[in-house]
Design an enzyme around this catalytic site. Sequence first.
Site, PDB file in Angstrom:
ATOM      1  N   GLU A 271       0.961  -1.184  -0.007  1.00 15.30           N
ATOM      2  CA  GLU A 271      -0.221   0.081   0.003  1.00 15.30           C
ATOM      3  C   GLU A 271       0.741   1.351  -0.130  1.00 15.30           C
ATOM      4  O   GLU A 271       0.559   2.219   0.702  1.00 15.30           O
ATOM      5  CB  GLU A 271      -0.964  -0.142   1.154  1.00 15.30           C
ATOM      6  CG  GLU A 271      -1.983  -1.301   0.977  1.00 15.30           C
ATOM      7  CD  GLU A 271      -2.897  -1.117   2.158  1.00 15.30           C
ATOM      8  OE1 GLU A 271      -2.842  -0.624   3.211  1.00 15.30           O
ATOM      9  OE2 GLU A 271      -4.315  -1.591   1.976  1.00 15.30           O
ATOM     10  N   ASP A 344      -8.337  -8.944   3.892  1.00 14.04           N
ATOM     11  CA  ASP A 344      -7.881  -8.161   4.700  1.00 14.04           C
ATOM     12  C   ASP A 344      -8.948  -7.700   5.691  1.00 14.04           C
ATOM     13  O   ASP A 344      -9.604  -6.964   5.813  1.00 14.04           O
ATOM     14  CB  ASP A 344      -7.877  -6.547   3.906  1.00 14.04           C
ATOM     15  CG  ASP A 344      -7.493  -5.526   4.660  1.00 14.04           C
ATOM     16  OD1 ASP A 344      -7.019  -5.667   5.946  1.00 14.04           O
ATOM     17  OD2 ASP A 344      -7.800  -4.468   4.112  1.00 14.04           O
ATOM     18  N   GLU A 372     -12.486  -2.530  12.191  1.00 11.09           N
ATOM     19  CA  GLU A 372     -12.419  -1.564  10.952  1.00 11.09           C
ATOM     20  C   GLU A 372     -13.688  -1.958  10.089  1.00 11.09           C
ATOM     21  O   GLU A 372     -14.255  -1.191   9.376  1.00 11.09           O
ATOM     22  CB  GLU A 372     -11.271  -1.812  10.276  1.00 11.09           C
ATOM     23  CG  GLU A 372     -11.232  -1.224   8.792  1.00 11.09           C
ATOM     24  CD  GLU A 372      -9.722  -1.332   8.054  1.00 11.09           C
ATOM     25  OE1 GLU A 372      -8.799  -2.034   8.597  1.00 11.09           O
ATOM     26  OE2 GLU A 372      -9.720  -1.024   6.837  1.00 11.09           O
TER      27      GLU A 372
HETATM   28  O1  GCW Z   1      -6.898  -2.983   6.755  1.00 12.38           O
HETATM   29  C1  GCW Z   1      -6.267  -2.279   5.759  1.00 12.38           C
HETATM   30  C2  GCW Z   1      -6.548  -0.942   6.316  1.00 12.38           C
HETATM   31  C3  GCW Z   1      -5.271   0.244   6.239  1.00 12.38           C
HETATM   32  C4  GCW Z   1      -4.168  -0.699   7.255  1.00 12.38           C
HETATM   33  C5  GCW Z   1      -3.868  -1.632   6.206  1.00 12.38           C
HETATM   34  C6  GCW Z   1      -2.757  -2.588   6.644  1.00 12.38           C
HETATM   35  C7  GCW Z   1      -2.514   0.226   8.483  1.00 12.38           C
HETATM   36  O2  GCW Z   1      -7.721  -0.269   5.712  1.00 12.38           O
HETATM   37  O3  GCW Z   1      -5.715   1.139   7.042  1.00 12.38           O
HETATM   38  O4  GCW Z   1      -3.056   0.100   7.060  1.00 12.38           O
HETATM   39  O5  GCW Z   1      -5.129  -2.544   6.080  1.00 12.38           O
HETATM   40  O6  GCW Z   1      -3.064  -3.584   7.365  1.00 12.38           O
HETATM   41  O7  GCW Z   1      -1.369  -2.387   6.629  1.00 12.38           O
END
Ligand code: GCW
Length: 689
Positions: A271, A344, A372
Site C-alpha cells: 500500500e 484484509d 474496521e
Molecule cells: O486493513 C487495511 C486498512 C489500512 C491498514 C492496512 C494494513 C494500516 O484499511 O488502514 O493500514 O490494512 O494492514 O496495513
Amino acid sequence: MFTIQIRKNIGTMLVGIFIVLTVKAEDGHSLWLRRETPKPVKVVCSNKSAILDQAVKALRAGWQGESGAMIRLRVEKDKAIKDDGFKLSPSEIQANTAAGILYGVYELLRRQQTGQVPENAVVNPSYQRRILNHWDNLDGSVERGYAGASIFWRGEEALSVTAEDRKRWEEYAEANASIGINGSVLNNVNASPKILSRNVLEKVKVIADVLRPYGIKTYLSVNFASPTILGGLKTSDPINTEVINWWKAKVKEIYALVPDFGGFLVKANSEGQSGPQDFGRTHVDGANMMADVLNPYGGIVMWRAFVYSPTDNDRAKQAYDEFMPFDGKFRDNVIVQVKNGPIDFQPREPFSPLFGAMKKTAIMPELQITQEYLGHAYQLVFLSTMWEECLKSDTYQEGPGSTVAKCTDGRIFDQKHTAIAGVANTGLDTNWCGHQFAQANWYAFGRLAWNDELSSEQIADEWLKLTFKNAEGTNSQTDWDSDFLQPVKQMMMESHDAAVDYSMPLGLHHIFAPHAHYGPGPWWAPEKMRADWTPPYYHQADTIGIGFDRTQNGSDAVGQYHEPLASQFNDVDKCPEIYLLWFHHLPWDYQTKSGRILWDELCYRYDKGVRQVRAFQKVWDKVQHDVDEQRFKEVQSKLRRQARDAQVWKDACLLYFQQFSRRPIPSELERPVYDLEFLQSADPLSLYK
Ligand code: GCW
C-alpha cells in the site's frame, strides 16, 4: 446548640462518605478489572523485582479467597512450566520467570472472581509473544481507531509526559498483563520515519519504563526508507553498507535507551510503503538485514505479508505467491506476520493459505481487534468466535488436525520464536474502546493469545462476570446467571454471525463504501480506480449470478490450499456455505442447502441478520435491572444505531443486487425501508447517526 451543629456536620459527612462509597462510576474505565473490596491475604515472595512487586500488589488488591490465607510466590524453574507459564496450587504460584508469577496471580484472581474452583494446574502460554499492534500516529490520530485519540502520542512537538499519561499507561499495562499480553508496538505500521528520531525515542524510553514492570516489551514499527528520510542517505538499499551501518547505529541507540527492546514491525512494499523492492531487492534481503542488526541484542523482526499490487493476479492469491518462494530463507529471528485471511480482515474470510504452508519460516497470525470492517465502535460484534474459527481451521498441511493454531504456536513446526498480534482498539475514550462490548475483543485477544484452544464461550463467560457482575446500583443478584449472563452471552456468541449476515453473507466480501469501511457500497467503482479497490471486483454480480470464481476454472486460489481443502473448496457441493461466494460465481437460481435458490437465500440471510440485531435490542432491554445506568444506556443507544445500520446494509445490498438478479424479495420477508438512490447518494458514516 454547639452539639447540634456538630451532629449536623457529622450527618452531612456521613452522607458524603456514603455517596463516595456507593457511587463509584461504572463508566467502563476499569475494564474487566473492577474490584470488590479485597480480603486480607499474606503474601510471601521468594525474590524481589519490579514485576514481582506488581504481582504482590495485584494479589493484595484483588484477593477474594479465604480471609487471611497465605500465598507463596516462588520463582523457580520447573520443566513442566514453559516460558512465562506458571504452576498453581491453593497456596502457591510457581514460575520460571517473574512475569510468570504475575500471570499466575491474575489467573488465580480470575478464578476467584468468576467462581471457578481453584485447582492445581500448570498453565502455559500458547505463544511466547502476545503483542498488541497500535496503529497510532505521532500526531495523535489512530488509523482505524474508533475510541478517541492515541494513548501514546499527541504530536511530534508535544513529547512531554504528564502524570496523567503515566497513570493511563499503567492502567493499560495492567489490563494487558491481566490477560497475558506481553508486547506493544507503539506506532502505526504505516510508520513515520520520525519514530526513530532522538526526541521521539526518548519518549519511547519513558513509555517502555512504565510498561516494563507489567512484563510488557516495547516494539516499534519502522519505515523502510528511514535511512534516506531521517538519516539523509542517498539510498535505503538493504545491502548498502552505509544503510546497514545506519541501522546498526540506530539500533544501538535504541537499546541504550530500552535495553529489553522487542524489535521492529515492518510493512514493506505494501500500500505505497517503501520496501526492499524499491531497490531491486527482496523481502528476504530487507527482513534479514534488519534481523542481523537486531540479533546481537535479542531483537526480532516481524515482517508483514500483507502485500498486493494492481496485477491481474487475484488479490487473495498474492501474499502466498510472493512469500512462498522465500520459505526457509529468513533468519530465525524473523517472524512473518500474516493476517487471518488472505485479503484484509473482512467480516468473514477463510484462513490465509500461508498458515502451515511455510514450513521453514516462523509465522505469526495478525488479528484485528479494532472493528474496521465490523462496525467500528458503533456495533456490538464479539470477534472471539471469528478468531476461534480461524485458529481451529484445519490446514491439513501436516496431516489432519494441523490447525492454524498448531501451525503457528510451535506445536507442529520447530521455530525459535512464536508470536501472535492483534491490532489494538484502544484510545483516550473513558471506556478505552468506544463501545463497552468492544472491551471484550481486547480481552478475547489476550486470552486466545495465551491459550489458543480456549472456547469463545468461556471467554465471553469470564468477561461478562468480570465486567458486569454486581454492577453498581443493581441488587438483583439472585438469578444473575439466568437473567443476565446466559442471554447476554448468547447475544455475544451470535453477534459475529449476525453481522456477517446483515453485511456480507455466504462468502461475500469487501463490498464496503470506500475509505471509512463502515457502510455498504457494492456499487462503488469510479472510472480509472484500481479494480481491486472497488467492490464489483469482489462480488462480480451480473445478470447470470454473483461471487468470485476462485476455482480451478477461475483464479485457482483454491490451489493454494492443501488437499483435501483444495478439492473441497473447488467443488461447489462440498464448499462450506459460509465461503460459497468467496470461491464460486454462481447463478441466481443455484440451489443452496436450505433448498432455496441463491437469490432467495441471500435475501433470507440479510433479513435474518437484521432480525437478530432487533432481538439483541430486546435482550439488552430485558437486563436493564442488572446493569448500571450509564453502561446500560450507552449500549442500548448503540444497539439502536446497529439495528438502523443493519437495515441499511440489507436494503442497499438487496436493492442493488436485485438489479442483476431481477427477482422479487421473497414475500414473507420484511420489505426494504430505504430507497437505493437515497443510499447510493448518502455518506454512510454521517447518515444514520
Ligand atoms: O486493513 C487495511 C486498512 C489500512 C491498514 C492496512 C494494513 C494500516 O484499511 O488502514 O493500514 O490494512 O494492514 O496495513
